[in-house]
Design a protein around this motif. Structure first.
Motif, PDB file in Angstrom:
ATOM      1  N   SER A  90       0.798  -1.226   0.000  1.00 14.69           N
ATOM      2  CA  SER A  90       0.000   0.000   0.000  1.00 14.69           C
ATOM      3  C   SER A  90       0.832   1.278   0.000  1.00 14.69           C
ATOM      4  CB  SER A  90      -0.930   0.012   1.222  1.00 14.69           C
ATOM      5  OG  SER A  90      -0.180   0.087   2.432  1.00 14.69           O
ATOM      6  N   GLU A  91       2.164   1.163  -0.020  1.00 12.81           N
ATOM      7  CA  GLU A  91       2.998   2.367  -0.039  1.00 12.81           C
ATOM      8  C   GLU A  91       2.710   3.197  -1.300  1.00 12.81           C
ATOM      9  OE1 GLU A  91       4.498   3.407   2.397  1.00 12.81           O
ATOM     10  OE2 GLU A  91       5.487   1.832   3.554  1.00 12.81           O
ATOM     11  N   PRO A  92       2.812   4.518  -1.196  1.00 11.64           N
ATOM     12  CA  PRO A  92       2.550   5.366  -2.363  1.00 11.64           C
ATOM     13  C   PRO A  92       3.672   5.288  -3.390  1.00 11.64           C
ATOM     14  CG  PRO A  92       3.286   6.687  -0.509  1.00 11.64           C
ATOM     15  CD  PRO A  92       3.101   5.296   0.020  1.00 11.64           C
ATOM     16  N   PRO A  93       3.390   5.719  -4.630  1.00 13.34           N
ATOM     17  CA  PRO A  93       4.423   5.734  -5.676  1.00 13.34           C
ATOM     18  C   PRO A  93       5.565   6.669  -5.287  1.00 13.34           C
ATOM     19  CG  PRO A  93       2.222   5.978  -6.600  1.00 13.34           C
ATOM     20  CD  PRO A  93       2.095   6.158  -5.122  1.00 13.34           C
ATOM     21  N   THR A  94       6.772   6.437  -5.912  1.00 13.74           N
ATOM     22  CA  THR A  94       6.932   5.432  -6.955  1.00 13.74           C
ATOM     23  C   THR A  94       7.026   4.050  -6.343  1.00 13.74           C
ATOM     24  OG1 THR A  94       9.334   5.740  -6.936  1.00 13.74           O
ATOM     25  CG2 THR A  94       8.100   7.013  -8.514  1.00 13.74           C
ATOM     26  N   LYS A  95       6.486   3.055  -7.086  1.00 14.38           N
ATOM     27  CA  LYS A  95       6.430   1.709  -6.551  1.00 14.38           C
ATOM     28  C   LYS A  95       6.464   0.707  -7.690  1.00 14.38           C
ATOM     29  CE  LYS A  95       2.396   0.697  -4.729  1.00 14.38           C
ATOM     30  NZ  LYS A  95       1.179   0.847  -3.879  1.00 14.38           N
ATOM     31  N   LEU A  96       6.745  -0.549  -7.322  1.00 12.22           N
ATOM     32  CA  LEU A  96       6.785  -1.612  -8.323  1.00 12.22           C
ATOM     33  C   LEU A  96       5.389  -2.150  -8.589  1.00 12.22           C
ATOM     34  CD1 LEU A  96       9.035  -2.925  -9.953  1.00 12.22           C
ATOM     35  CD2 LEU A  96       9.208  -4.706  -8.217  1.00 12.22           C
ATOM     36  N   GLY A  97       4.514  -2.102  -7.583  1.00 15.20           N
ATOM     37  CA  GLY A  97       3.126  -2.517  -7.779  1.00 15.20           C
ATOM     38  C   GLY A  97       2.852  -3.976  -7.497  1.00 15.20           C
ATOM     39  N   VAL A  98       3.650  -4.583  -6.616  1.00 17.11           N
ATOM     40  CA  VAL A  98       3.406  -5.975  -6.244  1.00 17.11           C
ATOM     41  C   VAL A  98       2.254  -6.022  -5.240  1.00 17.11           C
ATOM     42  CG1 VAL A  98       4.415  -8.056  -5.231  1.00 17.11           C
ATOM     43  CG2 VAL A  98       5.826  -6.516  -6.606  1.00 17.11           C
TER      44      VAL A  98
ATOM     45  N   THR B 123      16.832   1.594  -9.506  1.00 18.96           N
ATOM     46  CA  THR B 123      16.329   2.275 -10.700  1.00 18.96           C
ATOM     47  C   THR B 123      15.047   3.053 -10.445  1.00 18.96           C
ATOM     48  OG1 THR B 123      15.118   0.282 -11.398  1.00 18.96           O
ATOM     49  CG2 THR B 123      17.363   0.560 -12.229  1.00 18.96           C
ATOM     50  N   ARG B 124      14.007   2.369 -10.028  1.00 20.20           N
ATOM     51  CA  ARG B 124      12.696   2.997  -9.856  1.00 20.20           C
ATOM     52  C   ARG B 124      12.540   3.670  -8.496  1.00 20.20           C
ATOM     53  NH1 ARG B 124       8.399   2.374 -13.046  1.00 20.20           N
ATOM     54  NH2 ARG B 124       6.314   2.908 -12.280  1.00 20.20           N
ATOM     55  N   SER B 125      13.438   3.373  -7.564  1.00 20.06           N
ATOM     56  CA  SER B 125      13.342   3.900  -6.204  1.00 20.06           C
ATOM     57  C   SER B 125      12.005   3.515  -5.579  1.00 20.06           C
ATOM     58  CB  SER B 125      13.496   5.433  -6.208  1.00 20.06           C
ATOM     59  OG  SER B 125      13.875   5.889  -4.934  1.00 20.06           O
ATOM     60  N   ALA B 126      11.666   2.241  -5.706  1.00 23.03           N
ATOM     61  CA  ALA B 126      10.339   1.745  -5.355  1.00 23.03           C
ATOM     62  C   ALA B 126      10.108   1.732  -3.847  1.00 23.03           C
ATOM     63  CB  ALA B 126      10.148   0.336  -5.929  1.00 23.03           C
ATOM     64  N   ASN B 127       9.100   2.482  -3.396  1.00 22.88           N
ATOM     65  CA  ASN B 127       8.802   2.568  -1.967  1.00 22.88           C
ATOM     66  C   ASN B 127       8.198   1.289  -1.407  1.00 22.88           C
ATOM     67  OD1 ASN B 127       9.659   5.318  -1.774  1.00 22.88           O
ATOM     68  ND2 ASN B 127       7.719   5.954  -2.665  1.00 22.88           N
TER      69      ASN B 127
END
Length: 419
Positions: free
Chosen positions: A78-86, A103-107
């Motif tokens: 549920s973390e906000p973007p940027t995220k990988l979306g798993v 790369t994406r700095s995924a939260n």
């Protein structure tokens, strides 16, 4: 040269109160440029450099590897973007997690990794802060693993440069991850946010970051022509202006860097033994131990939650106390909590188990703890009663921390706190 470097800083520093910058010769440690380098700043996603340091340290210990699965909790997903979306319950490999952070700095990945290694993001943040102290980053405090806004999460440009150098020096086997320009996940091509990779000669990483409170941040590593530098720019008004300023810093300071032999600039310090959390412990919300929590914080560590992951020889003692009841001679403990600076070595579901852990610890470090007073102390966590296993009688904070450091050399997890 001094006048030239002053000119570099004048425009961004005078016009932007969020600005801070530093360039360090990565071979000698000489500061080639600095402006507001010790002023407190928000790290934003530069935080993930320490998250990755902790990952690399756990990999180096052999406890995990790049194929180890990392499962996403509901909180992580549920973390906000940027995220990988798993999605919650889904998993990725550690290799994918590292690339997503770089790369994406995924939260969402940051939180999943923090829960996986630390048992909870809060405990992982304590581990991160303790590691920062070991690396000499004395002005840095972490409260989360991703860098999203938190008023207590602060750092300095100098500390971030030190962390960048530490990553280069301590984990050369993993450092190439920071030069990743893109990777493919679920059929999608994910590109790096670091625009200097491939556009400025010699740049091989490290990390970008942004939240509104921080402005646009960047830590950059450069190695070319026999010279190496690590540079930090914090508080840029835009990503483009930040990148342009960084490119200018590199151009102006790199010729003044040493071409001589390298020397170790950042000592490794004590290795944090990771507590690789099970899905069950994450679901239960159990707070698991790091190596050296901050003295003002008191993480409660139910011993049953981490007995399987505790280091030898402590693991054997915990297993004996919890599983079989054990036959260790019980140590006589104080009947009331000891005041002043104390060391906590574990918590247990019963007073008997806590005493057995104290007995084993005292046996393992008899000379170190000869004058210490063992005692148990009851507390309640999430509606359940536990007993702290502690040693008291230390004259000062320094004495308690020094004793804890010595215990860690014997593979005994502990932390010092004022009771």
């Amino acid at each position: 040269m001094a006048a030239t470097l002053a000119g570099i800083a004048a425009a961004p520093a005078a016009a932007n109160p969020k600005y801070a910058g530093i360039v360090i010769d990565a071979k000698t440690g000489k500061v080639l440029y600095e402006d507001s380098a010790d002023a407190p700043r928000y790290p934003a996603s530069l935080t993930k450099m320490m998250t990755l340091y902790m990952v690399f340290e756990a990999m180096s210990s052999g406890r995990i590897n790049k194929n180890t699965p990392v499962t996403f909790s509901r909180k992580a997903a549920s973390e906000p973007p940027t995220k990988l979306g798993v999605k919650a319950g889904g998993s990725i490999t550690l290799d994918q997690a590292i690339k997503a952070l770089v790369t994406r700095s995924a939260n969402d990945v940051s939180t999943a990794v923090a829960e996986f290694i630390g048992g909870s993001e809060e405990n992982f943040a304590r581990m991160m802060t303790a590691k920062a102290r070991q690396l000499g980053m004395n002005s840095t405090t972490f409260r989360n693993a991703h860098g999203l806004p938190n008023s207590e999460q602060k750092t300095t440009a100098r500390d971030m440069a030190r962390l960048g150098i530490a990553l280069r020096e301590h984990f050369p086997q993993y450092y190439d991850y920071f030069s990743t320009r893109s990777f493919t996940f679920a059929g999608r091509r994910i590109n790096t946010h670091n625009n200097l990779l491939g556009s400025v000669k010699g740049v091989d990483g490290i990390k970008t970051g942004y939240i509104r409170a921080s402005g646009f941040n960047l830590v950059t590593s450069v190695s070319t022509g026999g010279r190496s530098i690590v540079a930090v720019v914090m508080g840029g008004r835009t990503a483009r202006s930040r990148d342009a300023h960084m490119a200018d810093l590199i151009k102006r300071t790199l010729p003044n860097a040493s071409t001589g032999s390298e020397k170790l600039l950042v000592a490794k310090g004590t290795t944090v033994t990771p507590v690789i959390a099970s899905a069950a412990s994450r679901k239960a919300g159990v707070v698991l131990p790091g190596r050296a929590p901050l003295p003002q914080e008191k993480p409660e560590v139910p011993v049953t939650a981490y007995a399987e992951q505790a280091p030898t020889p402590v693991k054997a003692a915990l297993a004996e106390a919890i599983v079989s009841g054990g036959d260790l001679d019980e140590l006589k403990t104080a009947s009331t909590p000891v005041k002043g600076w104390v060391i906590q070595v574990a918590s247990a579901p019963t007073e008997e188990d806590a005493r057995k852990v104290l007995s084993h610890t005292a046996e393992q470090a008899s000379s170190l703890l000869a004058d210490a007073t063992p005692f148990t102390e009851v507390f309640v966590l999430k509606g359940k009663t536990y007993y702290r296993a502690r040693f008291g009688g230390f004259e000062s904070k320094t004495a308690a921390w020094d004793a804890c450091t010595s215990l860690k050399r014997k593979n005994v997890d502990c932390y010092a706190v004022q009771n």
